[in-house]
Design a protein around this motif. Structure first.
Motif, PDB file in Angstrom:
ATOM      1  N   HIS A   1       0.821  -1.203   0.000  1.00  0.00           N
ATOM      2  CA  HIS A   1       0.000   0.000   0.000  1.00  0.00           C
ATOM      3  C   HIS A   1       0.859   1.259   0.000  1.00  0.00           C
ATOM      4  O   HIS A   1       0.630   2.187  -0.774  1.00  0.00           O
ATOM      5  CB  HIS A   1      -0.947  -0.004   1.199  1.00  0.00           C
ATOM      6  CG  HIS A   1      -1.911   1.143   1.186  1.00  0.00           C
ATOM      7  ND1 HIS A   1      -1.901   2.116   2.145  1.00  0.00           N
ATOM      8  CD2 HIS A   1      -2.864   1.501   0.301  1.00  0.00           C
ATOM      9  CE1 HIS A   1      -2.838   3.017   1.854  1.00  0.00           C
ATOM     10  NE2 HIS A   1      -3.431   2.671   0.745  1.00  0.00           N
ATOM     11  N   VAL A   2       1.875   1.261   0.855  1.00  0.00           N
ATOM     12  CA  VAL A   2       2.734   2.442   0.950  1.00  0.00           C
ATOM     13  C   VAL A   2       3.462   2.688  -0.375  1.00  0.00           C
ATOM     14  O   VAL A   2       3.452   3.804  -0.908  1.00  0.00           O
ATOM     15  CB  VAL A   2       3.763   2.271   2.101  1.00  0.00           C
ATOM     16  CG1 VAL A   2       4.795   3.389   2.071  1.00  0.00           C
ATOM     17  CG2 VAL A   2       3.056   2.233   3.451  1.00  0.00           C
TER      18      VAL A   2
ATOM     19  N   VAL B   1       0.251   4.514  -2.641  1.00  0.00           N
ATOM     20  CA  VAL B   1       0.274   5.867  -2.082  1.00  0.00           C
ATOM     21  C   VAL B   1       1.480   6.672  -2.592  1.00  0.00           C
ATOM     22  O   VAL B   1       1.331   7.817  -3.015  1.00  0.00           O
ATOM     23  CB  VAL B   1       0.245   5.814  -0.540  1.00  0.00           C
ATOM     24  CG1 VAL B   1       0.440   7.201   0.055  1.00  0.00           C
ATOM     25  CG2 VAL B   1      -1.080   5.227  -0.073  1.00  0.00           C
TER      26      VAL B   1
ATOM     27  N   THR C   1      -1.672   5.965   6.171  1.00  0.00           N
ATOM     28  CA  THR C   1      -0.539   5.324   5.495  1.00  0.00           C
ATOM     29  C   THR C   1       0.745   5.489   6.308  1.00  0.00           C
ATOM     30  O   THR C   1       1.569   4.571   6.381  1.00  0.00           O
ATOM     31  CB  THR C   1      -0.355   5.940   4.093  1.00  0.00           C
ATOM     32  OG1 THR C   1      -1.623   5.902   3.427  1.00  0.00           O
ATOM     33  CG2 THR C   1       0.649   5.155   3.279  1.00  0.00           C
TER      34      THR C   1
ATOM     35  N   ASP D   1      -6.967   2.459   2.302  1.00  0.00           N
ATOM     36  CA  ASP D   1      -6.507   1.151   1.841  1.00  0.00           C
ATOM     37  C   ASP D   1      -7.704   0.205   1.675  1.00  0.00           C
ATOM     38  O   ASP D   1      -7.707  -0.893   2.222  1.00  0.00           O
ATOM     39  CB  ASP D   1      -5.503   0.603   2.888  1.00  0.00           C
ATOM     40  CG  ASP D   1      -4.678  -0.542   2.363  1.00  0.00           C
ATOM     41  OD1 ASP D   1      -4.846  -0.908   1.193  1.00  0.00           O
ATOM     42  OD2 ASP D   1      -3.875  -1.087   3.143  1.00  0.00           O
TER      43      ASP D   1
END
Lengths: 429, 126
Positions: A109-110, A114, A303, A414
């Motif tokens: 996700h990071v 993002v 995040t 997320d």
């Protein structure tokens, strides 16, 4: 006066989609909503009539990202329903594999969702051009996380070795020691991840809300605990309905949840806000470096809280491996069916937030009924409340910029969009 | 008869691995990916193809990690110039895509022939 009309519409090829709809006329917000349709309820129907031993394997298929999380919640629900106690070794192995999944999900996700947004590139593919080292680092962390899951769960995705009351496969001490070495080495990648997170231009936006997470007095809770909220709520797992209060919404096919306010938030930021005092000291240091303090009310920083949790998971996994190596890993038989059914709730903190599985099991060992409440469903009302506050604050910006901010807001949560079905879309050339 | 995996061949249930597919491919010389594929054929029909012979549609969806498809993972590998094995697809035209744990009758009927074809492919000298 400003008129805006934003529709981000993703009819995807399979079940599940996310839409953002925002309309404003003469500067006044008329409509602001997010639809994400997630349908684990079909899984609930699939469980009915099946032997209790199959539930975790079936529900693990709800998600390719939270497969361990669904399996864990499912096993805890079954174990609570049947009154099955866990050995210390089982509890440790469950925690260890959970850290693997937390790391796996957060790093993706990071880095993949993002970071490209904040660095102004469309996706991870162009990110390779401007920051190849970062992408390779992400893959390296992901590989470690996947190998950790495979060593305990028997394979990378959809753990096969996790069973009601224990495991059907046990890692060797040598495997654990090798993983420990790689986790220690991963500290350098964690430091680089914190450095990257520090440079990202986090949007400045705050809105007070209620944060809900599991809490335990002796650790940063990922599995079991007491449902705890920043508005002072405390509930046993069996009382989860008093928190979720699912209700139908006329505009959405997904149910909304609310506790003491119009909405609440679950996920890394909620856990951070509820359980900051239980983080590993290195994770606390990471939070300080990122300027993250409880109670943080900026949803974009979910995040950043994931980065803090990555550090926590690496450190706690090292500690658990030390404990396992110290006590030795032994093959343990699975407990037999106790001969009597029951009802039980299982809960854990999957990467996206608190997850509940609630099962009724008959005296013949077959599932009579099941209820799964996923984090993204619980967050929907909160995302919409954020959008209603955010849009007026940025309404004078160009429409594309507003759309981008709204997409980034949704992505910060997320969200889980059902991923149980996948196939290739092929055009022959 | 002949239903055993040749030596040196491993069968994996890939599940929905997303980017994790890259780690499953890593260090292998040859990989056969069997998956449902929308090819405009009759349900149950299967087609052998190589990545270069087709355009795999990646996912436009970027709200969530849950949409990282095979095509996205392979595109990322290409971009990073990661060493990749020789890949062959066996695409199977689905009868229906939906919520069930059973194959459609057409696909179920095609499975024995598909297994034979994949085993033959696996036995082939690289």
């Amino acid at each position: 006066m400003t008129n805006i009309n934003i529709e981000v519409h993703h009819i995807t090829r399979v079940e599940g989609h996310g839409n953002i709809v925002v309309n404003a006329k003469n500067g006044v917000l008329e409509e602001c909503r997010l639809d994400i349709v997630e349908t684990p309820r079909f899984f609930e129907a699939m469980l009915r009539g099946r032997p209790y031993t199959q539930s975790s394997h079936i529900t693990s298929r709800i998600c390719g990202i939270c497969a361990v999380g669904h399996a864990t919640a499912s096993l805890r629900a079954t174990e609570n329903a049947l009154g099955i106690e866990l050995s210390e070794q089982t509890a440790l192995l469950r925690k260890l594999i959970f850290h693997g999944e937390m790391l796996d999900s957060h790093v993706l996700h990071v880095y993949m969702l993002v970071a490209p947004d904040m660095l102004g590139v469309g996706s991870v593919i162009p990110l390779v051009k401007i920051a190849p080292d970062a992408v390779l680092r992400a893959l390296r962390i992901k590989k470690l996380a996947g190998d950790l899951c495979a060593a305990i769960g028997g394979r990378h995705t959809h753990p096969i070795a996790m069973a009601v009351g224990g495991f059907t496969h046990f890692p060797s001490v040598a495997e654990l020691k090798a993983l420990r070495g790689r986790l220690v080495d991963a500290r350098a990648d964690m430091a680089e991840t914190i450095k990257l997170a520090k440079t990202l231009p986090w949007p400045q936006f705050n809105r007070e809300t209620e944060y809900v997470a599991l809490r335990k007095e002796d650790e940063y809770a990922f599995i079991d605990g007491v449902i705890t909220t920043t508005d002072g709520g405390k509930y046993e797992l069996s009382d989860y309905r008093r928190v979720t209060n699912e209700r139908m919404m006329p505009h959405s096919s997904a149910k909304h949840c609310a506790h003491k306010r119009e909405s609440y938030m679950v996920g890394a930021l909620a856990r951070f806000n509820v359980n900051y005092d239980k983080l590993h000291p290195r994770a606390v240091a990471a939070a300080q470096e990122l300027g993250l303090k409880p109670i943080c009310t900026n949803p974009f920083l979910n995040t950043a809280a994931q980065v803090v949790e990555m550090v926590h998971s690496v450190e706690d996994a090292i500690g658990i491996i030390d404990e396992l190596v110290g006590r030795g890993v032994h093959s343990e038989p699975l407990p037999p069916f106790p001969g009597k059914g029951g009802e039980g709730v299982g809960s854990c903190e999957v990467p996206r937030g608190i997850l509940f599985h609630d099962y009724q099991i008959g005296d013949d060992g077959r599932v009579i009924g099941a209820n799964c409440i996923i984090p993204t469903g619980q967050n929907l009302a909160n995302v919409e409340a954020d959008m209603r506050k955010l849009v007026p604050e940025i309404i004078d910006r160009p429409q594309d910029e507003i759309r981008q901010m709204l997409e980034m807001l949704v992505r910060a949560y997320d969200p889980c969009i059902s991923c149980s079905v996948h196939f290739l879309d092929v055009k022959f050339v | 008869m002949g239903r055993e995996l040749p030596s040196g061949v491993e069968a994996l249930d890939g599940g929905t691995p997303g980017v994790g597919l890259l780690h499953l491919l890593e260090g292998r010389s040859r990989v056969i990916i069997v998956d449902a594929a929308e090819m405009g054929r009759h349900p149950g029909e299967f087609v052998r193809f190589r990545p270069a012979e087709v355009t795999l549609t990646g996912s436009a969806e970027r709200f969530s990690l849950h949409r990282t498809a095979v095509a996205d993972a392979l595109a990322l590998a290409r971009e990073l110039a990661l060493p990749m094995p020789e890949i062959v697809f066996y695409g199977v035209q689905p009868g229906r895509i939906g919520w069930s744990d059973e194959l459609s009758p057409e696909v179920a009927a095609a499975v024995p022939e598909l297994v034979d074809a994949v085993l033959e492919e696996a036995r082939r000298e690289a």
